[in-house]
Design an enzyme around this catalytic site. Structure first.
Site, PDB file in Angstrom:
ATOM      1  N   ARG A   1      18.193  21.835   0.423  1.00 57.65           N
ATOM      2  CA  ARG A   1      18.091  20.399   0.201  1.00 57.65           C
ATOM      3  C   ARG A   1      18.153  20.041  -1.273  1.00 57.65           C
ATOM      4  NH1 ARG A   1      12.942  20.365   4.066  1.00 57.65           N
ATOM      5  NH2 ARG A   1      12.922  22.414   3.130  1.00 57.65           N
TER       6      ARG A   1
ATOM      7  N   HIS B   1      17.729  20.228  10.421  1.00 59.07           N
ATOM      8  CA  HIS B   1      17.841  21.570  11.002  1.00 59.07           C
ATOM      9  C   HIS B   1      19.066  21.655  11.920  1.00 59.07           C
ATOM     10  CE1 HIS B   1      13.157  21.669  10.833  1.00 59.07           C
ATOM     11  NE2 HIS B   1      13.601  22.425   9.844  1.00 59.07           N
TER      12      HIS B   1
ATOM     13  N   SER C   1       9.974  18.533   8.014  1.00 55.70           N
ATOM     14  CA  SER C   1       9.103  18.354   9.187  1.00 55.70           C
ATOM     15  C   SER C   1       7.805  17.685   8.768  1.00 55.70           C
ATOM     16  CB  SER C   1       8.811  19.707   9.836  1.00 55.70           C
ATOM     17  OG  SER C   1      10.001  20.274  10.332  1.00 55.70           O
TER      18      SER C   1
ATOM     19  N   LYS D   1      -1.292  29.398   9.191  1.00 51.19           N
ATOM     20  CA  LYS D   1      -0.775  28.032   9.074  1.00 51.19           C
ATOM     21  C   LYS D   1      -1.232  27.199  10.270  1.00 51.19           C
ATOM     22  CE  LYS D   1       3.783  26.573   7.526  1.00 51.19           C
ATOM     23  NZ  LYS D   1       5.205  26.923   7.424  1.00 51.19           N
TER      24      LYS D   1
HETATM   25  P1  ADP Z   1       9.561  26.183   6.820  1.00 49.10           P
HETATM   26  O1  ADP Z   1      10.176  27.475   7.207  1.00 49.10           O
HETATM   27  O2  ADP Z   1       9.290  26.020   5.335  1.00 49.10           O
HETATM   28  O3  ADP Z   1       8.438  25.729   7.689  1.00 49.10           O
HETATM   29  P2  ADP Z   1      11.281  24.536   8.314  1.00 49.10           P
HETATM   30  O4  ADP Z   1      10.872  25.283   9.483  1.00 49.10           O
HETATM   31  O5  ADP Z   1      11.050  23.054   8.308  1.00 49.10           O
HETATM   32  O6  ADP Z   1      10.704  25.111   7.005  1.00 49.10           O
HETATM   33  O7  ADP Z   1      12.827  24.725   8.050  1.00 49.10           O
HETATM   34  C1  ADP Z   1      13.488  25.918   8.300  1.00 49.10           C
HETATM   35  C2  ADP Z   1      14.731  25.940   7.482  1.00 49.10           C
HETATM   36  O8  ADP Z   1      15.541  24.810   7.797  1.00 49.10           O
HETATM   37  C3  ADP Z   1      14.447  25.816   5.998  1.00 49.10           C
HETATM   38  O9  ADP Z   1      14.265  27.053   5.434  1.00 49.10           O
HETATM   39  C4  ADP Z   1      15.712  25.190   5.501  1.00 49.10           C
HETATM   40  O10 ADP Z   1      16.669  26.214   5.329  1.00 49.10           O
HETATM   41  C5  ADP Z   1      16.206  24.367   6.635  1.00 49.10           C
HETATM   42  N1  ADP Z   1      15.959  22.946   6.469  1.00 49.10           N
HETATM   43  C6  ADP Z   1      14.801  22.276   6.531  1.00 49.10           C
HETATM   44  N2  ADP Z   1      14.973  20.967   6.347  1.00 49.10           N
HETATM   45  C7  ADP Z   1      16.298  20.778   6.153  1.00 49.10           C
HETATM   46  C8  ADP Z   1      17.128  19.621   5.883  1.00 49.10           C
HETATM   47  N3  ADP Z   1      16.626  18.405   5.790  1.00 49.10           N
HETATM   48  N4  ADP Z   1      18.454  19.830   5.744  1.00 49.10           N
HETATM   49  C9  ADP Z   1      18.967  21.070   5.830  1.00 49.10           C
HETATM   50  N5  ADP Z   1      18.259  22.187   6.069  1.00 49.10           N
HETATM   51  C10 ADP Z   1      16.938  22.050   6.217  1.00 49.10           C
END
Ligand code: ADP
Length: 162
Positions: free
Chosen positions: A91, A17, A128, A41
């Site tokens: 990713r 992130h 995460s 969630k």
């Molecule tokens: P979600 O919204 O599915 O819960 P996250 O909050 O973990 O996902 O991630 C928010 C955003 O961060 C994702 O939509 C993605 O764009 C980006 N993201 C997550 N993991 C990575 C990573 N390892 N590398 C690059 N971008 C990522």
């Protein structure tokens, strides 16, 4: 003023992130890190903790605002905040397949564009969910998460041993 939104649940924020947020900050005048809450969630960290970890970690970056996004439509949130773009990290091709329909819908709803930044190879396997699993089983996640997150995992492990 060019403003973008980086949305996510950030439960917890990790280096994948951070890398995308830092690159977005180089492209826009202001980047809003919008921490989402979906009441159906279950989160490992509370909204306040997720906001605090993001704020502690991103404190040294210029042009970053961290705030709760609430539960509403992302496209509407962007419109209200005057953001012309959503920035997402990609990713894999499955991320792409998942994200493109949402990007199309968001654009049709309010005209907001979605910009995809390809994930840095060394973080492209991170999620995460995986970090919570590894940390929960006692694995070392210090290469993948910032200090503020490491500290909270360590506190939780300490509390579990008390
Ligand atoms: P979600 O919204 O599915 O819960 P996250 O909050 O973990 O996902 O991630 C928010 C955003 O961060 C994702 O939509 C993605 O764009 C980006 N993201 C997550 N993991 C990575 C990573 N390892 N590398 C690059 N971008 C990522």
């Amino acid at each position: 003023m060019r403003r973008a939104v980086c949305p996510g649940s950030f439960d917890p924020i990790h280096n994948g992130h951070l890398e995308v947020i830092a690159r977005a900050a180089g492209l826009f005048d202001e980047v809003i890190v919008a921490v989402s809450t979906n009441y159906s969630k279950k989160y490992r960290f509370s909204l306040d903790e997720r906001l605090e970890m993001a704020a502690e970690t991103l404190a040294s970056l210029r042009g970053i605002v961290i705030e709760p996004m609430g539960e509403g439509l992302l496209a509407e949130y962007c419109r209200q905040r005057g953001a012309s773009a959503i920035v997402k990290g990609l990713r894999s091709s499955s991320d792409f397949d998942y994200e493109v329909p949402m990007a199309t819908m968001n654009r049709q709803l309010t005209g907001v564009e979605t910009i995809f930044l390809h994930a840095e190879a060394r973080y492209a396997h991170l999620s995460s969910t995986m970090i919570k699993e590894v940390a929960g089983l006692g694995g070392d996640v210090s290469d993948y998460v910032p200090r503020a997150v490491q500290r909270r995992f360590a506190e939780a492990a300490g509390a579990a041993h008390d």
